[in-house]
Design a protein around this motif. Structure first.
Motif, PDB file in Angstrom:
ATOM      1  N   MET A   1       0.843  -1.197   0.000  1.00 25.71           N
ATOM      2  CA  MET A   1       0.000   0.000   0.000  1.00 25.71           C
ATOM      3  C   MET A   1       0.874   1.242   0.000  1.00 25.71           C
ATOM      4  O   MET A   1       1.817   1.345   0.784  1.00 25.71           O
ATOM      5  CB  MET A   1      -0.915   0.000   1.236  1.00 25.71           C
ATOM      6  N   TYR A   6      -1.228  10.456   1.860  1.00 25.93           N
ATOM      7  CA  TYR A   6      -1.789  10.613   3.203  1.00 25.93           C
ATOM      8  C   TYR A   6      -1.483  12.005   3.748  1.00 25.93           C
ATOM      9  O   TYR A   6      -0.437  12.580   3.479  1.00 25.93           O
ATOM     10  CB  TYR A   6      -1.267   9.519   4.130  1.00 25.93           C
ATOM     11  N   ILE A 137     -11.591   5.284   9.007  1.00 29.69           N
ATOM     12  CA  ILE A 137     -11.497   4.978   7.575  1.00 29.69           C
ATOM     13  C   ILE A 137     -10.587   3.770   7.403  1.00 29.69           C
ATOM     14  O   ILE A 137      -9.494   3.715   7.963  1.00 29.69           O
ATOM     15  CB  ILE A 137     -10.925   6.178   6.793  1.00 29.69           C
ATOM     16  N   ARG A 138     -11.070   2.794   6.627  1.00 27.31           N
ATOM     17  CA  ARG A 138     -10.283   1.587   6.377  1.00 27.31           C
ATOM     18  C   ARG A 138     -10.173   1.312   4.882  1.00 27.31           C
ATOM     19  O   ARG A 138     -11.112   1.549   4.124  1.00 27.31           O
ATOM     20  CB  ARG A 138     -10.920   0.381   7.074  1.00 27.31           C
ATOM     21  N   GLU A 139      -9.026   0.803   4.491  1.00 30.78           N
ATOM     22  CA  GLU A 139      -8.805   0.359   3.122  1.00 30.78           C
ATOM     23  C   GLU A 139      -8.130  -1.002   3.159  1.00 30.78           C
ATOM     24  O   GLU A 139      -7.067  -1.147   3.761  1.00 30.78           O
ATOM     25  CB  GLU A 139      -7.928   1.361   2.355  1.00 30.78           C
ATOM     26  N   ASN A 140      -8.790  -1.994   2.579  1.00 24.75           N
ATOM     27  CA  ASN A 140      -8.259  -3.366   2.557  1.00 24.75           C
ATOM     28  C   ASN A 140      -7.922  -3.868   3.965  1.00 24.75           C
ATOM     29  O   ASN A 140      -6.905  -4.527   4.180  1.00 24.75           O
ATOM     30  CB  ASN A 140      -7.018  -3.448   1.666  1.00 24.75           C
ATOM     31  N   LYS A 159      -6.703  11.496   6.495  1.00 24.36           N
ATOM     32  CA  LYS A 159      -5.996  10.225   6.384  1.00 24.36           C
ATOM     33  C   LYS A 159      -4.591  10.314   6.991  1.00 24.36           C
ATOM     34  O   LYS A 159      -3.938  11.351   6.957  1.00 24.36           O
ATOM     35  CB  LYS A 159      -5.913   9.785   4.927  1.00 24.36           C
TER      36      LYS A 159
END
Length: 410
Positions: A1, A6, A137-140, A159
């Motif tokens: 990632m 960010y 907030i979440r990603e994967n 972020k």
């Protein structure tokens, strides 16, 4: 990632001692940090207001010791314990400890103390007051920031590579990560009220095990301007089992035979307020992919005295170390962030284990009578208790049950 887009290296949610300590140390280590809190400062925080030697150590590291010392506070050099049979002992905890200006500890209202730390952070980094964090907030599966609403009703999404939950016992970060753990066996409930005119206040903090608050304790701490911070702390499970009203237990203690003279002409300032304290008698999960938990959100309250500021600042110190290392390695996985709880428990574990055992003893009031009675008669036992409080007892002794048996046999 990739983390190129960010906004920050770290977002710290919560502007209390844990969050500000972590934010200040991380910023000084070169990280780009954002500190947010749902309140505007100065703001009050229900607490016993005790600033221990451990807290003073981190204040000195941050260069804030003099500012706090010069703020409204009450110096303390002793701790008084009393047992249900109304015997008491006074332990001086300055033995061999030089914290500067002859100070071994003090009581400073959180309205004052937290604001000093928060304003220091405000000078060094981005800060948002009045931001109510609503979600993560979440990603994967990785935590990558926060979303919330400011005082004007505007939604904000920010972020960061790591999100730090330092937002108290009711932590939104812990809740959203399914780590909110209200285990009644490892949870204290407490009250606090300020009184003017309580007699016989001196340079001592007082912890009293009176029948009106068993299986808990009643405290009286001197504050500035002739005020006293007065409250009780009880294990939640025991409180429910006995069907007690914690507010009424607080009133009963001030009106008991042992204390009614001291409170005869005292005036309460404000109201009796209550709050919750998750204790370090249980090791909770306090990290994951892209996040860590600090202070009360991590359940680090001393199970014996209910003090939490020192452990909160300690968690902020170790958190900042690991935040810097994670950013250096560009690794924000749970595997890498596991280093944070490892270091924290290596440092706090023996102490919290000891205080857990003392809390268990304190639930059996004949044992409290025995311990206080032994210390009242034996200078050796009294000195051992004093050394234990200031951390002069080796960890191997603290973790050995035979130590306590030998103590009681003297």
């Amino acid at each position: 990632m990739s983390y190129d887009y960010y906004d920050y290296d770290a977002i710290v949610v919560g502007g209390g001692p844990a969050g500000t300590t972590a934010a200040l140390f991380a910023k000084r280590a070169g990280l780009n940090v954002l500190l947010v809190d749902k309140k505007r400062f100065p703001r009050d925080k229900i607490c016993g207001d005790a600033i221990s030697g451990k807290s003073i150590h981190y204040l000195k590291e941050l260069g804030l010791f003099e500012e706090v010392v010069n703020a409204p506070n009450a110096e303390v050099h002793n701790i008084v314990f009393s047992s249900p049979n109304e015997k008491s002992i006074k332990i001086n905890f300055t033995n061999g400890v030089d914290l500067g200006k002859g100070l071994s500890g003090f009581i400073c209202r959180r309205l004052v103390f937290d604001n000093i730390l928060f304003q220091a952070a405000k000078k060094e980094m981005d800060v948002i007051e009045g931001l109510n964090v609503k979600d993560i907030i979440r990603e994967n599966g990785q935590v990558v920031g926060i979303s919330g609403q400011d005082l004007g009703g505007e939604k904000r999404e920010i972020k960061a590579k790591i999100t730090v939950g330092a937002d108290g016992f009711n932590s939104i970060v812990a809740r959203k990560m399914n780590l909110y753990d209200r285990d009644p066996r490892h949870w204290l409930v407490a009250t606090r009220a300020y009184y003017k005119g309580v007699t016989d206040l001196n340079d001592s903090i007082e912890l009293h095990y009176v029948k009106e608050t068993l299986p808990g304790y009643f405290w009286i701490f001197p504050v500035d301007d002739g005020l006293a911070n007065v409250g009780i702390g009880m294990v939640y499970k025991a409180l429910k089992k006995k069907g007690l009203s914690i507010r009424q237990a607080h009133i009963n203690a001030t009106e008991s035979e042992f204390f009614k003279k001291r409170f005869k002409n005292a005036e309460i300032r404000g109201d009796i307020q209550g709050w919750n304290l998750p204790t370090g008698s249980k090791r909770r999960k306090i990290h994951g992919d892209g996040f860590i938990l600090l202070g009360d959100a991590a359940g680090l309250i001393d199970p014996f005295t209910g003090e939490g500021i020192g452990n909160a600042m300690c968690s902020g110190y170790f958190a900042a170390q690991v935040l810097q290392e994670a950013c250096d390695k560009n690794d924000f996985s749970a595997d890498f962030l596991r280093e944070y709880p490892k270091r924290l428990w290596r440092h706090l574990g023996p102490e919290l284990t000891m205080y857990t055992r003392l809390q268990q003893i304190a639930r059996i009031y004949p044992l409290i009578d025995l311990v206080v009675g032994k210390a009242a008669k034996s200078r050796e036992v009294l000195k051992w208790l004093g050394d234990m409080i200031i951390g002069n007892i080796p960890k191997t002794q603290l973790l050995n049950p035979l130590t306590y048996l030998k103590l009681l046999a003297r």
